[in-house]
Design a protein around this motif. Sequence first.
Motif, PDB file in Angstrom:
ATOM      1  N   ASP A 116      66.593  18.889  23.984  1.00 57.63           N
ATOM      2  CA  ASP A 116      66.812  17.737  23.116  1.00 57.63           C
ATOM      3  C   ASP A 116      66.368  17.990  21.697  1.00 57.63           C
ATOM      4  O   ASP A 116      66.853  17.360  20.755  1.00 57.63           O
ATOM      5  N   PHE A 205      60.916  20.106  33.586  1.00 59.39           N
ATOM      6  CA  PHE A 205      61.037  19.263  34.775  1.00 59.39           C
ATOM      7  C   PHE A 205      60.159  19.765  35.903  1.00 59.39           C
ATOM      8  O   PHE A 205      59.437  18.997  36.547  1.00 59.39           O
ATOM      9  N   THR A 210      57.971  15.832  31.929  1.00 61.80           N
ATOM     10  CA  THR A 210      58.913  14.820  31.470  1.00 61.80           C
ATOM     11  C   THR A 210      58.606  13.510  32.172  1.00 61.80           C
ATOM     12  O   THR A 210      58.328  13.478  33.370  1.00 61.80           O
ATOM     13  N   ILE A 212      60.308   9.619  31.930  1.00 67.80           N
ATOM     14  CA  ILE A 212      61.229   8.670  31.322  1.00 67.80           C
ATOM     15  C   ILE A 212      61.766   7.749  32.404  1.00 67.80           C
ATOM     16  O   ILE A 212      61.955   8.161  33.556  1.00 67.80           O
ATOM     17  N   ASP A 361      69.147   9.483  25.736  1.00 69.60           N
ATOM     18  CA  ASP A 361      67.866  10.150  25.999  1.00 69.60           C
ATOM     19  C   ASP A 361      67.885  10.970  27.288  1.00 69.60           C
ATOM     20  O   ASP A 361      67.010  11.819  27.490  1.00 69.60           O
ATOM     21  N   LEU A 362      68.833  10.712  28.155  1.00 65.87           N
ATOM     22  CA  LEU A 362      68.856  11.382  29.462  1.00 65.87           C
ATOM     23  C   LEU A 362      69.633  12.691  29.368  1.00 65.87           C
ATOM     24  O   LEU A 362      70.615  12.921  30.073  1.00 65.87           O
ATOM     25  N   ASN A 366      65.318  15.644  30.660  1.00 64.98           N
ATOM     26  CA  ASN A 366      65.381  14.295  31.227  1.00 64.98           C
ATOM     27  C   ASN A 366      66.544  14.132  32.197  1.00 64.98           C
ATOM     28  O   ASN A 366      66.519  13.239  33.044  1.00 64.98           O
ATOM     29  N   GLN A 369      65.613  14.240  35.779  1.00 60.07           N
ATOM     30  CA  GLN A 369      64.997  13.040  36.338  1.00 60.07           C
ATOM     31  C   GLN A 369      66.028  12.084  36.920  1.00 60.07           C
ATOM     32  O   GLN A 369      65.692  11.233  37.743  1.00 60.07           O
ATOM     33  N   THR A 370      67.260  12.187  36.485  1.00 66.34           N
ATOM     34  CA  THR A 370      68.296  11.264  36.965  1.00 66.34           C
ATOM     35  C   THR A 370      68.870  11.687  38.310  1.00 66.34           C
ATOM     36  O   THR A 370      69.542  10.884  38.962  1.00 66.34           O
TER      37      THR A 370
END
Length: 510
Positions: A116, A205, A210, A212, A361-362, A366, A369-370
Amino acid sequence: MSLQAVALYDFVAESESELQLVAGETLSLRSAQDVDGWLHGSNAQGKEGLFPAAYVQVQAASNSSRKPPSLNVIGMAGESFNYSQPTSPSSPAPLLGVASTSSGYANVPGTCQPTDSAPSPCDDEDDWDDDWDDDDDDDDDYDDGAAGPLEALKHRAFSSGSTTGPTPSATSVSSSAQTQRRQSSSVGRTFNRFSTFVRSGGEAFVLGTTAIHVSDKDRIEVMSGPVGPEWKPNPQPFSCTIEEPTKQTKFKGMKSYIAYKVTASNQPHLQVSRRYKHFDWLHARLVEKFPIVCIPQLPEKQATGRFEADFIRKRRRGLALWLVYTAAHPILSQSVAFHHFLTSGDERAWKEGKRRAERDDLTGANFFQTVRTPNAQLVPSQVDAKMEAFKAFSKKMDDSVLQLSQTAQDLTRKHRATFKREFHRMGNALRSMGQAFEMDSGHGTEKLTQALTFAGNTYVELGDTFAAQPENDLLPLLDVLGLYQGLLANFSDILHVQKGAMGFIVFSKV
């Protein structure tokens, strides 16, 4: 007195911007602050360059010294890992299970791109379309020699593609450092800050750095399929089509460009006009958003002849295949950027949606994380075996696709040139013979003349048929092979991220 450091280990420079080190030599530093694990300084001969901060011991003004960090090289991931900086005990390294197996279309993740913090190549102001008039403008070349070594280092760290930065050679690690490494039960940051594993966000990760919030609508599901993990299908699948492109102008005819009419099957009454630069923007957003999803490359740019009919047809076929693949992918088809690409008709809506997509932001670390994976325990040895098998398959597949593509290209050239020319030569020779007999019309040669002329015309038509045939089979085949090549080019980075993650997991338990 200038800030100095003593080299602890030998370091072999791998580029002009790096400084070769000899253990025991004294170095002058520009600053004690490292940039992603690298320092900038000079040796006794006055030569300047970059070198790993972990390979030297900085001499502070108070003559205090610091203990040199321990090093470890993990051959399994092609990475160097530092175990001297323990992570927080409350942040255990999670298992990166999403890329544990890759088989079939829906199972295979893809390319890895800068994190990012990297500057986006598509960040523009409100006058994005006015500034970017030429849809085939290449990016400005970056001159490493014009800027300082630190700036060149940052540029290489954030540049996209498969270019990797320098990998320090830890050839002189002391036995005490190795002992300290084995006794450590926590994993530190990867030494090579330019590796695919780091740039994809995989390291952050796995280390648990991270944090979020991810809403349910942003969750990406991985489900257990008949042959292993696979992405959860899109509940509302659709397809896309591109109509024949048209040449348009702007600025009272001063600028020309090719526009493509794009339509999605789930919105048949909505048609949007897109230029190549819009496809390029979408590709960049998808690559940044999904670092381990396999995203094929767009058709190549061309500096000259952009308005030639053959090139326009070829590009349209390539873009159409790219859209079909993206729309069929269970993850890419549901992305906000892709939806914006297919639905934003007017300029105002395009710019607003573009800004929203670029503020996502993802992305990078990040994104991991999804991903929600099945509650299945993975056995590292089995994962490694599957990854090695897929690596061998992708390498063989890549070689085979390249060979078939080269053969088809060669055959296309023969159809359009050699075969056409030879059939035309035969046809013209027969017609010439008929013309000769025609000159002796008084001896009953009329039927023979007609037969020779007919045969000659038939050979000429056969030559034209051979020249046109590639449009029906070879060129569509080459388009599909080009898509395959774009997909296969991603697998090396995918495997690299997975192996880096597994390396962290395995050695965190040592």
